[in-house]
Design a protein around this motif. Structure first.
Motif, mmCIF file in Angstrom:
data_model
loop_
_atom_site.group_PDB
_atom_site.id
_atom_site.type_symbol
_atom_site.label_atom_id
_atom_site.label_comp_id
_atom_site.label_asym_id
_atom_site.label_seq_id
_atom_site.Cartn_x
_atom_site.Cartn_y
_atom_site.Cartn_z
ATOM 1 N N GLU A 140 0.834 -1.210 0.000
ATOM 2 C CA GLU A 140 0.000 0.000 0.000
ATOM 3 C C GLU A 140 0.868 1.260 0.000
ATOM 4 O O GLU A 140 0.564 2.239 -0.694
ATOM 5 C CB GLU A 140 -0.932 -0.001 1.213
ATOM 6 C CG GLU A 140 -2.029 -1.048 1.147
ATOM 7 C CD GLU A 140 -2.927 -0.849 -0.062
ATOM 8 O OE1 GLU A 140 -3.286 0.317 -0.362
ATOM 9 O OE2 GLU A 140 -3.258 -1.850 -0.731
ATOM 10 N N LYS A 143 2.293 1.951 -3.450
ATOM 11 C CA LYS A 143 1.300 2.547 -4.359
ATOM 12 C C LYS A 143 1.228 4.059 -4.169
ATOM 13 O O LYS A 143 1.212 4.824 -5.130
ATOM 14 C CB LYS A 143 -0.088 1.934 -4.096
ATOM 15 C CG LYS A 143 -0.264 0.508 -4.568
ATOM 16 C CD LYS A 143 -1.673 0.043 -4.248
ATOM 17 C CE LYS A 143 -1.868 -1.428 -4.589
ATOM 18 N NZ LYS A 143 -3.235 -1.887 -4.208
ATOM 19 N N THR A 146 4.468 5.857 -5.386
ATOM 20 C CA THR A 146 4.481 5.958 -6.850
ATOM 21 C C THR A 146 3.533 7.050 -7.328
ATOM 22 O O THR A 146 3.882 7.856 -8.195
ATOM 23 C CB THR A 146 4.095 4.610 -7.472
ATOM 24 O OG1 THR A 146 5.012 3.601 -7.033
ATOM 25 C CG2 THR A 146 4.112 4.689 -8.987
ATOM 26 N N LYS A 147 2.349 7.062 -6.763
ATOM 27 C CA LYS A 147 1.352 8.067 -7.148
ATOM 28 C C LYS A 147 1.857 9.480 -6.872
ATOM 29 O O LYS A 147 1.651 10.398 -7.691
ATOM 30 C CB LYS A 147 0.059 7.800 -6.369
ATOM 31 C CG LYS A 147 -1.094 8.724 -6.703
ATOM 32 C CD LYS A 147 -2.327 8.339 -5.889
ATOM 33 C CE LYS A 147 -3.488 9.294 -6.152
ATOM 34 N NZ LYS A 147 -4.682 8.932 -5.334
#
Length: 372
Positions: A140, A143, A146-147
């Motif tokens: 999590e 993610k 990266t975002k």
């Protein structure tokens, strides 16, 4: 009677076999001639530090071709030029935000993004356990990183992000709040937490770091100006008051209650209890079976009181703790053992005080913990 043999016919060697043999000879010659040089294995080369927070550590390798490559640079850091002031934004001071993370909370990340301190001056560091919950937390977190780092506006991207995986197994199989706070689990849990904090600190503290903000992964709400507000007091160690929002059934509405009881002023009772303990025993706060009668900052909060009010502390928690980097550079760490009958963050406050650094609390400045 001797038998005469006819002429022996040799089988013609294929071009592929010749090529393989030639390559093997070249490899053997290179190995024999190159073994006396100062070259290093691929695994050694892979350990060279490439992160901008670390000095280059790739060793000088001699060339076998006769040329002489440039040696790695000598890095010089003048720590006298690293400012640690009450105006960190104005002085472009680097902040290291460190978080031990056993579970990922979206509220934690969302709150982190809302901090108004310039993100280009913030380095994030995480340490995550090697278990099923840790793997889920890592997935999590990855993610969200990266975002943010690839797709968010430039102003929202952080200077750098470091993720460590613990090299030891966590002592508790579950991170549920009820399990974490059982009295019998405190010594192994907090010793493991201290080791994790030390691993994270010693790996990420760079020569340009001015402040270290310890922020627990379950802190989901803080003022956006948290870093500036705490640094403004210009104290070596400073902590806000940690509360928790919950639904009050009696009042039929949302309410809040104190959460972190590790921010305290010592008492004669606690000192007497410690004097009668064994060398490896520790004092714990917030347990009915161990009444220390310390003065807890959790209960000093005054509704509507001055958020800048300061109180001296003898013990601190790590839910949101801002530390001048020089305190850690002086050697103050988180003892995973009984240190004057204290451990982890409370032991850290004691160690810092022994080094001449006084801890300070802000009873009316609040941050909020996740409510399970």
């Amino acid at each position: 009677m001797a038998r005469t043999m006819g002429p022996v016919r040799l089988k013609k060697t294929s071009p592929t076999t010749v090529a393989v043999g030639a390559a093997l000879c070249i490899f053997i010659l290179y190995f024999l001639l190159g073994s006396s040089t100062s070259d290093f294995s691929a695994s050694r080369k892979a350990t060279a530090a490439l992160h901008p927070l670390s000095p280059p550590t790739s060793p000088f390798r001699q060339s076998t071709s006769g040329g002489k490559p440039k040696p790695p640079p000598v890095m010089r850091y003048n720590l006298n030029n690293v400012t640690i002031t009450g105006n960190p934004v104005e002085n472009n001071e680097n902040i290291l935000v460190l978080t031990p993370m056993a579970r990922f909370y979206q509220g934690y990340w969302d709150n982190l993004l809302q901090l108004t301190y310039p993100h280009e001056l913030i380095t994030l560091g995480f340490i995550i356990p090697k278990n099923r919950e840790g793997n889920a937390a890592y997935a999590e977190l990855d993610k969200q990183i990266t975002k943010t780092q690839k797709f968010a506006p430039e102003k929202d991207r952080f200077k750098s992000i470091i993720i460590l995986r613990q090299d030891f197994e966590p002592p508790l199989s579950s991170q549920d709040e009820a399990e974490r706070h059982k009295m019998q689990n405190q010594m192994p849990r907090r010793a493991a937490m201290a080791k994790a904090r030390n691993s994270l600190l010693f790996t990420t503290l760079g020569p340009a770091t001015s402040w270290v903000l310890w922020l627990d992964a379950d802190i989901i709400e803080t003022p956006p100006t948290l870093i500036q507000d705490l640094a403004h007091h210009d104290r070596p160690l400073i902590v806000p008051n940690c509360f928790q929002r919950y639904y009050n059934g009696e009042k039929k509405k949302m309410d809040e209650r104190p959460y972190d009881f590790n921010n305290w002023q010592d008492s004669p009772t606690a000192q007497k209890m410690a004097s009668e303990m064994g060398a490896d025993d520790i004092l714990l706060e917030g347990y009915r079976d161990m009444p220390t009668y310390r003065t807890l900052m959790a209960y000093m909060e005054e509704n509507g009181g001055d958020v800048h009010q300061e109180v001296p502390l003898d013990g601190v928690g790590g839910t949101a703790l801002l530390v001048k980097a020089d305190v850690h550079r002086d050697g103050a760490m988180f003892p995973p053992f009984s240190f004057y009958h204290l451990i982890e963050t409370e032991g850290f406050a004691k160690m810092a005080k022994r080094l001449g650094w006084q801890a300070t609390g802000l009873p009316n400045y609040k941050v909020y913990h996740y409510n399970e």
